[in-house]
Design a protein around this motif. Structure first.
Motif, PDB file in Angstrom:
ATOM      1  N   PHE A   1       0.900  -1.150   0.079  1.00  0.00           N
ATOM      2  CA  PHE A   1       0.059   0.041  -0.015  1.00  0.00           C
ATOM      3  C   PHE A   1       1.037   1.333   0.201  1.00  0.00           C
ATOM      4  CE2 PHE A   1      -2.994  -3.053   1.721  1.00  0.00           C
ATOM      5  CZ  PHE A   1      -4.098  -3.088   0.607  1.00  0.00           C
TER       6      PHE A   1
ATOM      7  N   PRO B   1       0.612   7.607  -1.459  1.00  0.00           N
ATOM      8  CA  PRO B   1       0.778   6.186  -1.473  1.00  0.00           C
ATOM      9  C   PRO B   1       0.028   5.365  -2.471  1.00  0.00           C
ATOM     10  CG  PRO B   1      -0.409   6.901   0.546  1.00  0.00           C
ATOM     11  CD  PRO B   1      -0.336   8.292  -0.632  1.00  0.00           C
TER      12      PRO B   1
ATOM     13  N   ALA C   1      -1.839   2.999  -2.137  1.00  0.00           N
ATOM     14  CA  ALA C   1      -3.214   2.864  -2.099  1.00  0.00           C
ATOM     15  C   ALA C   1      -4.303   3.730  -2.512  1.00  0.00           C
ATOM     16  CB  ALA C   1      -3.433   2.996  -0.459  1.00  0.00           C
ATOM     17  N   THR C   2      -3.886   4.848  -2.963  1.00  0.00           N
ATOM     18  CA  THR C   2      -4.736   5.915  -3.267  1.00  0.00           C
ATOM     19  C   THR C   2      -5.071   5.461  -4.669  1.00  0.00           C
ATOM     20  OG1 THR C   2      -2.969   7.281  -4.216  1.00  0.00           O
ATOM     21  CG2 THR C   2      -3.682   7.699  -2.110  1.00  0.00           C
TER      22      THR C   2
ATOM     23  N   MET D   1      -5.645   2.224  -5.700  1.00  0.00           N
ATOM     24  CA  MET D   1      -6.570   0.933  -5.676  1.00  0.00           C
ATOM     25  C   MET D   1      -7.949   1.144  -5.376  1.00  0.00           C
ATOM     26  SD  MET D   1      -3.931  -1.178  -3.324  1.00  0.00           S
ATOM     27  CE  MET D   1      -2.105  -1.082  -3.697  1.00  0.00           C
ATOM     28  N   ASP D   2      -8.537   0.040  -5.845  1.00  0.00           N
ATOM     29  CA  ASP D   2     -10.229   0.001  -5.904  1.00  0.00           C
ATOM     30  C   ASP D   2     -10.573  -1.261  -6.290  1.00  0.00           C
ATOM     31  OD1 ASP D   2     -12.506   0.828  -5.300  1.00  0.00           O
ATOM     32  OD2 ASP D   2     -12.378   2.794  -6.016  1.00  0.00           O
TER      33      ASP D   2
END
Lengths: 561, 561
Positions: B100, B544, B546-547, B549-550
């Motif tokens: 992440f 990051p 993570a920003t 991802m979905d």
């Protein structure tokens, strides 16, 4: 006498394909996680046959020992099986913190358990760990946002999003993070809660689909900016990655009862600050595929059942056909005010003596919880969870009160006898669930926050009035202004009495419900009002249960209970 | 061009029973965790056939981008498969924090990956979560012990046992716990590390059986009493419950390469303060059931390979038949001192120009790592991990140096071409592994701590001398007095150079290795000396991973890489 663990370990679990097959679940619907647990695919959610009957298990106000609600739910399911019905049970997943903290799991007891007990009480399929990871990813992104310039203008002291661990660890209740140097974050005070208290856990339990889960994650409010506007997980671009972490956890877990019925185990939202019910998705799988689904709501009817109705059923659209109110002789004796029970200590000897008068003196508490069920229009059944030393005269007191009220009542010896000990209860429940019922909520959801609080205080707790602290009033005004006023409202209060004071017994009326603070759980989708100090991170005792656990020479778990 | 995730998602994994079946693993040996991962039972560990060849993959000193060691290990395994050999690969499990945090996982790359990539890079079978729980249970029991009277006389400031989370969360590096009131624990300063840095992770990787795991857990030292005697997890009665939490995690995980070979993925001890190698148990499964096992050691040969030999092989008794030293053109150019590479930024254009002279100027680093391998008596093979823009003249520089040294060398295009791109490498490795070899350790384990440090400094790092800070000298004396002097010794130093200064390039000699502190990992079974500040809790960058991802509309993970 065998321990719960010995009973569970001596059972031979049936293949899960057989358990699931009876519900029409194919191998494609079940993803195995270990030999005796499986994830149920979301594609399997929904009606495969006419919807089964929906039975919720609630209880009187419990003593600190608990009154055997899970064991009764499992036993009732086994009893319904003895009637030839295809019954399944929906339960909350046990939490590691209490498993290692105090003796007592959440897989039932004696001959009414869900197996494998070790799987059920340890990691299961990892859902709690996924919730922990998703929650803490958001927390790391909040602190990272502060560290990297705080473009959203998040006011540090407005941040309500803490971190979580599935551990009883009191030293993490109040902490300061971000110490060290310039590269080590922004210093501020914050906290760890136990994972069951995470808003992510609650919204996972309420999500009706993957899309709904994703949307709820995005709506989580972590704090406010300088203008008082909410800062969400969506704005922090964290919600997508959180959904990625939860993509498996959103599917319910299939295990089995000792008598080979489907047990759908899923989520464990905290019972005081959150809903205290297992997931909508798990109930949905069972309802579409069984004659009857037994689902459990946490604590007494004032807490778990109230939220079952006003939050869970309102969200899912399902209506219960019957509500079982579990009571014990010992709980009613305690509600007489004559005894005190302390967790971790042996029961006082005088509590075990034959004293039907004390049981009668405690009936007010049973009445109160039956009144709550009645106020929702759902047929009630009283289940007396019998202990070996119970006296028939004491059971008779309870049964005659139920009869006076026109409510069915049965003694359950399911802990000692398995499903055979719950056949009477199963018959009573099956009859009650055939009656006409309508589900009445305690408030229209679009009423104001204070009106909703008033309805709960009056119609659920028996309070005479509500007193909002000035700060709580300001918070209500602000939440309504921000558009959160039409969310359901919970009252976070003690589970050890029907009031806001844990030491109260019976069912006092006319008292004032003090609300000191009102908080938002926008992702889960409710507002909660604090009536008293709610402990969201338990501690360990002086001799934690963990100190007795080990692996045996064959690798078997010992000392789990 | 397809992304790694697109390549991985377009592959159709074969049934794991087929993958495992080729190693003689039966359905009883494999416990499924999801559709495409399984736990291998400990009963399946050990020789089923003559032991396969054992190939360890190490590397030159990497740039901050890494040099594709995992991709080369997977590609080599696929290449060995193309030769008709039954090959399996043992890898470390990726850590959620970096997944992440920054783009780049640990499942290989391109057409040399382990699948399913999402499973591999997210929860897999929950081992990391189990390590987190076991570690934090001990931490909670430490603080609980202080809270409940501290019968063992643990000195709070002597406590070395922190907490862990599998998250990049810099705000948790330095924290104060136990704030609040009298019931909220004892205030003290402590820290969170990332889970990969947990001693529990390392000892899980070194445990040779369940009994050995249990014993190692008991030996963990959390701090000291007033007389300077160690306080262990056993004394706190935590080790049994920790073993209960780890009973599943001790079994290696089976997934597969893109070309359908067994990939045994297990544990991820940190590469600087710990061993940086995957588990002994995973290698053992492969060795007993394959023609050849490819296993990966973290960072350069000065770190992961040194520990592979002196700690992992010493513990397991296995001897490698060959060591692959992965290099890239860009790493050697950086070692010439002419370029600087920064993680998260594009490569400088001049690094991509054809400059064989720069490659030649960086060869000292390759030589250094080949010398380390030679010092252990193990045949080396140089693997040039080729990138699309590489120039043949630059590869030729590397190949001719290898030829001068009498070491086999091959170019691998496995990232672009899968196993077909690693056939030459596979042939070179298979030949090298047939040569006579003996395994020489860098020190006898019963030498004194300073003697062991001296051997590592001289024979592995090329230092001229070791300088222990006064405090470190006192710590050495104390550890030897307490009976920990005969444990192996690691030096916790930067992985970005062969020295203790990350900015050094090539392979400097004659320098002084400064040791500021010496610590004990009694459960894992080693002493480690700190040469520089070791970061054991990474942070997130300003954007990051993570920003990005979905979940897609079909529930598929997007943006993982």
């Amino acid at each position: 006498m065998l321990t719960d663990l010995e009973i569970a370990q001596s059972a031979r679990p049936r293949p899960l394909t057989e358990i699931g097959g009876r519900l029409g679940l194919t191998e494609d619907d079940l993803e195995p996680y270990g030999r005796h647990a499986a994830k149920v695919e979301l594609a399997a959610v929904g009606a495969r046959r006419p919807r089964g009957r929906y039975v919720v298990v609630t209880a009187v106000t419990p003593t600190p020992l608990g009154e055997g609600k899970t064991a009764t739910a499992v036993g009732l399911t086994q009893g319904l099986g003895r009637l030839g019905l295809e019954a399944s049970v929906a339960l909350r997943q046990p939490s590691l913190g209490p498993v290692f903290g105090i003796k007592g799991g959440a897989a039932g007891a004696g001959h009414s358990q869900v197996i494998p007990m070790e799987t059920m009480n340890l990691h299961l399929t990892g859902d709690f760990h996924a919730v922990t990871a998703a929650h803490n990813l958001l927390a790391a992104m909040v602190d990272n946002h502060l560290h990297h310039g705080n473009a959203l203008g998040l006011v540090p002291h407005s941040i309500t999003w803490g971190r979580v661990l599935d551990m009883n660890d009191r030293a993490l209740r109040h902490i300061v993070v971000g110490l060290g140097g310039r590269l080590d974050g922004v210093p501020r005070e914050t906290r760890f809660d136990i994972t069951a208290a995470s808003e992510v856990m609650t919204l996972l339990g309420l999500a009706t689909s993957l899309d709904d889960l994703r949307a709820r994650l995005g709506r989580i409010v972590v704090g406010f900016d300088g203008d008082g506007r909410p800062v969400t997980a969506e704005a922090l671009k964290a919600a997508g990655a959180m959904a990625v972490l939860l993509a498996d956890a959103v599917r319910p877990n299939l295990v089995q009862t000792l008598e080979g019925q489907a047990a759908l185990v899923h989520t464990r939202p905290f019972g005081n600050i959150a809903t205290g019910n297992s997931s909508i998705v798990a109930d949905h799988v069972g309802l579409g595929r069984s004659d009857v689904v037994v689902t459990e709501a946490g604590f007494g009817a004032d807490l778990g059942y109230e939220r079952f109705v006003n939050v869970k059923c309102r969200t899912s659209g399902f209506r219960p056909d019957a509500a079982v109110v579990v009571t014990t002789v010992r709980a009613l004796k305690v509600h007489s005010g004559a005894h005190r029970v302390v967790a971790g200590r042996p029961l006082p000897a005088e509590l075990l003596a034959e004293r039907p008068d004390e049981v009668a003196a405690g009936l007010a508490n049973l009445d109160h919880h039956l009144d709550i069920v009645a106020s929702t229009g759902v047929p009630a059944v009283v289940a007396i969870n019998a202990f070996p030393g119970d006296h028939p005269s004491e059971h008779a007191v309870i049964a005659s009160r139920a009869a006076e009220r026109g409510v069915r009542c049965a003694v359950s010896t399911a802990v000692a006898d398995g499903g055979a000990g719950a056949v009477d209860l199963a018959e009573a429940v099956w009859e009650a669930s055939a009656e006409a019922s309508e589900l009445r909520f305690h408030y229209p959801v679009d009423a104001g926050v204070e009106a909703k609080l008033g309805a709960l205080a009056r119609d659920v707790y028996g309070a005479g009035s509500v007193a909002l602290a000035p700060e709580a009033s300001r918070q209500v005004a602000r939440l309504e202004e921000l558009g959160y006023g039409a969310l359901p409202v919970l009252v976070a209060k003690t589970h050890l009495s029907t009031t806001a004071r844990p030491q109260d017994r019976g069912a006092p009326t006319g008292w004032e419900l003090p609300i000191r603070e009102v908080r938002l759980a926008a992702g889960a989708g409710y507002v909660y009002a604090l009536a008293g100090d709610m402990q969201t991170m338990p501690g360990l005792g002086s001799t934690p249960a963990a100190t007795r656990m080990d692996l045996g020479p064959d690798g078997r778990v010992t000392g789990l209970f």
